[in-house]
Design a protein around this motif. Sequence first.
Motif, PDB file in Angstrom:
ATOM      1  N   ASN A 174      56.581   8.970  53.424  1.00 14.95           N
ATOM      2  CA  ASN A 174      55.897  10.109  52.827  1.00 14.95           C
ATOM      3  C   ASN A 174      54.603   9.707  52.134  1.00 14.95           C
ATOM      4  OD1 ASN A 174      57.988  11.567  53.830  1.00 14.95           O
ATOM      5  ND2 ASN A 174      58.521  12.586  51.928  1.00 14.95           N
ATOM      6  N   LEU A 175      54.575   8.480  51.611  1.00 13.25           N
ATOM      7  CA  LEU A 175      53.324   7.955  51.062  1.00 13.25           C
ATOM      8  C   LEU A 175      52.277   7.861  52.166  1.00 13.25           C
ATOM      9  CD1 LEU A 175      51.740   6.560  48.719  1.00 13.25           C
ATOM     10  CD2 LEU A 175      52.702   4.403  49.545  1.00 13.25           C
ATOM     11  N   LEU A 176      52.678   7.329  53.307  1.00 10.74           N
ATOM     12  CA  LEU A 176      51.752   7.205  54.433  1.00 10.74           C
ATOM     13  C   LEU A 176      51.353   8.567  54.978  1.00 10.74           C
ATOM     14  CD1 LEU A 176      50.262   5.392  56.426  1.00 10.74           C
ATOM     15  CD2 LEU A 176      52.375   5.254  57.777  1.00 10.74           C
ATOM     16  N   SER A 177      52.322   9.488  55.068  1.00 13.32           N
ATOM     17  CA  SER A 177      52.027  10.823  55.565  1.00 13.32           C
ATOM     18  C   SER A 177      51.007  11.543  54.682  1.00 13.32           C
ATOM     19  CB  SER A 177      53.317  11.648  55.625  1.00 13.32           C
ATOM     20  OG  SER A 177      53.060  12.984  56.005  1.00 13.32           O
ATOM     21  N   LEU A 238      54.490  14.464  45.836  1.00 19.18           N
ATOM     22  CA  LEU A 238      54.073  13.570  44.759  1.00 19.18           C
ATOM     23  C   LEU A 238      55.242  12.749  44.238  1.00 19.18           C
ATOM     24  CD1 LEU A 238      51.572  15.671  42.586  1.00 19.18           C
ATOM     25  CD2 LEU A 238      51.038  13.848  44.212  1.00 19.18           C
ATOM     26  N   LYS A 239      56.424  13.366  44.170  1.00 18.84           N
ATOM     27  CA  LYS A 239      57.610  12.631  43.720  1.00 18.84           C
ATOM     28  C   LYS A 239      57.879  11.452  44.641  1.00 18.84           C
ATOM     29  CE  LYS A 239      61.543  13.230  45.232  1.00 18.84           C
ATOM     30  NZ  LYS A 239      62.832  13.720  45.780  1.00 18.84           N
ATOM     31  N   ASP A 240      57.837  11.698  45.952  1.00 20.02           N
ATOM     32  CA  ASP A 240      58.098  10.627  46.916  1.00 20.02           C
ATOM     33  C   ASP A 240      57.008   9.564  46.873  1.00 20.02           C
ATOM     34  OD1 ASP A 240      60.340  12.005  47.657  1.00 20.02           O
ATOM     35  OD2 ASP A 240      59.516  12.794  49.517  1.00 20.02           O
ATOM     36  N   MET A 241      55.759  10.006  46.690  1.00 18.61           N
ATOM     37  CA  MET A 241      54.671   9.036  46.576  1.00 18.61           C
ATOM     38  C   MET A 241      54.856   8.149  45.351  1.00 18.61           C
ATOM     39  SD  MET A 241      51.299  11.325  47.575  1.00 18.61           S
ATOM     40  CE  MET A 241      50.184   9.916  47.844  1.00 18.61           C
ATOM     41  N   LYS A 242      55.308   8.735  44.253  1.00 20.39           N
ATOM     42  CA  LYS A 242      55.526   7.965  43.031  1.00 20.39           C
ATOM     43  C   LYS A 242      56.622   6.925  43.240  1.00 20.39           C
ATOM     44  CE  LYS A 242      56.390   8.478  38.070  1.00 20.39           C
ATOM     45  NZ  LYS A 242      56.651   9.448  36.969  1.00 20.39           N
ATOM     46  N   ILE A 243      57.694   7.311  43.937  1.00 21.71           N
ATOM     47  CA  ILE A 243      58.758   6.354  44.241  1.00 21.71           C
ATOM     48  C   ILE A 243      58.192   5.185  45.041  1.00 21.71           C
ATOM     49  CG2 ILE A 243      60.875   6.006  45.580  1.00 21.71           C
ATOM     50  CD1 ILE A 243      61.615   8.923  44.904  1.00 21.71           C
ATOM     51  N   ALA A 244      57.391   5.497  46.055  1.00 16.08           N
ATOM     52  CA  ALA A 244      56.814   4.450  46.889  1.00 16.08           C
ATOM     53  C   ALA A 244      55.859   3.563  46.100  1.00 16.08           C
ATOM     54  CB  ALA A 244      56.096   5.071  48.083  1.00 16.08           C
ATOM     55  N   MET A 245      55.096   4.167  45.188  1.00 10.64           N
ATOM     56  CA  MET A 245      54.175   3.364  44.390  1.00 10.64           C
ATOM     57  C   MET A 245      54.938   2.417  43.473  1.00 10.64           C
ATOM     58  SD  MET A 245      51.407   4.218  45.710  1.00 10.64           S
ATOM     59  CE  MET A 245      50.528   2.989  44.751  1.00 10.64           C
ATOM     60  N   PHE A 261      47.246   8.387  46.038  1.00  4.43           N
ATOM     61  CA  PHE A 261      48.176   8.908  45.040  1.00  4.43           C
ATOM     62  C   PHE A 261      47.433   9.418  43.807  1.00  4.43           C
ATOM     63  CE2 PHE A 261      51.077   7.927  41.374  1.00  4.43           C
ATOM     64  CZ  PHE A 261      51.915   9.022  41.565  1.00  4.43           C
ATOM     65  N   GLU A 262      46.470   8.655  43.327  1.00 10.00           N
ATOM     66  CA  GLU A 262      45.719   9.066  42.141  1.00 10.00           C
ATOM     67  C   GLU A 262      44.899  10.325  42.412  1.00 10.00           C
ATOM     68  OE1 GLU A 262      43.514   5.574  41.139  1.00 10.00           O
ATOM     69  OE2 GLU A 262      45.224   4.591  40.144  1.00 10.00           O
ATOM     70  N   THR A 263      44.270  10.402  43.578  1.00 17.23           N
ATOM     71  CA  THR A 263      43.459  11.574  43.926  1.00 17.23           C
ATOM     72  C   THR A 263      44.308  12.837  44.023  1.00 17.23           C
ATOM     73  OG1 THR A 263      41.853  10.222  45.138  1.00 17.23           O
ATOM     74  CG2 THR A 263      41.932  12.570  45.679  1.00 17.23           C
ATOM     75  N   LEU A 264      45.450  12.734  44.693  1.00 15.22           N
ATOM     76  CA  LEU A 264      46.294  13.914  44.890  1.00 15.22           C
ATOM     77  C   LEU A 264      47.022  14.300  43.605  1.00 15.22           C
ATOM     78  CD1 LEU A 264      47.662  13.244  48.476  1.00 15.22           C
ATOM     79  CD2 LEU A 264      45.540  14.329  47.739  1.00 15.22           C
ATOM     80  N   SER A 265      47.313  13.321  42.759  1.00 19.26           N
ATOM     81  CA  SER A 265      47.914  13.629  41.460  1.00 19.26           C
ATOM     82  C   SER A 265      46.921  14.376  40.579  1.00 19.26           C
ATOM     83  CB  SER A 265      48.365  12.346  40.761  1.00 19.26           C
ATOM     84  OG  SER A 265      49.401  11.711  41.480  1.00 19.26           O
TER      85      SER A 265
END
Length: 303
Positions: A174-177, A238-245, A261-265
Amino acid sequence: MNATIFIGLGHMGAPMARLHSAAHPTFVFDVVPAASEGLAADSEATAIASLEAIPADVDTVILMLPTSRHVEQLLVDDGLFERLPKGAVVIDMGSSEPQSTQQLAKTAGEHGLGYVDAPVSGGVAKAETGELAIIVGGAADHVAHAMPHLEVLGGDISHVGDAGAGHAVKALNNLLSATNIAAASEAATIGAKFGVAPDVFIDVINTATGMSQASQVKFPKHILPGTFASGFAYDLMLKDMKIAMGLAEQVGFSPVTTAAFETLSEGREALGERPDHTEVARVYEQRTGIELRASEHGGEEAR
């Protein structure tokens, strides 16, 4: 015949439970009673009003819950682990945190239970047809128990490692997506500024090496028409991206995905309530003043 309890009947859980009930005896439960009652009314499932008493023939529990906190609350704090019969297997199909999953698998073992993480990818459309991609983590014997259930729900099932590995890969997917959607939106914005209409740009990219699932599916179905209705929430993305980060911290070098991640957050605040994850494109629209919608006109005239 052994039975399953399917818990969590949201956008994804409801169609998954409906398919499962056509193949296996299935009890369904949701914190919103109308959800389980409604599903039971138009499927083979049987609604249960409480998890205090587990039907004697249950040997599998499938969870489709929003976060690890919900999973932990149900299994540990509310005591479901203690009420399940020895030998039962819990299958967590939500997007949970890998470290939490590892701990829950350990706790499950202490109760004589199996634990499998099996997060899904493909959205509501593939949940309805049973064609989800399912990423599986867990011990081989527990995965073998889970497979007949997963095969009803998915078209591509990959066992990637021990408990927690499925959730790790799902978060990274999901981070990549999300990063792909951001990159495609960025490139389409630059093209529009130069005078190439977004729909024309995406059509060309989809015949070239820059294509991705974002350009092939997200743009044509949700962004170019301006519907933004994929069924997967921006906040869950964003939740999934945070997990990946969090996983990326172990590597110490993730400049591209960190920037995404920072831009979309930062862009979330301006999107209002309950935005769809495809509204990543709206972050770019708002920052640039260029609309990424289908048009017969090129560039900034498409605004």
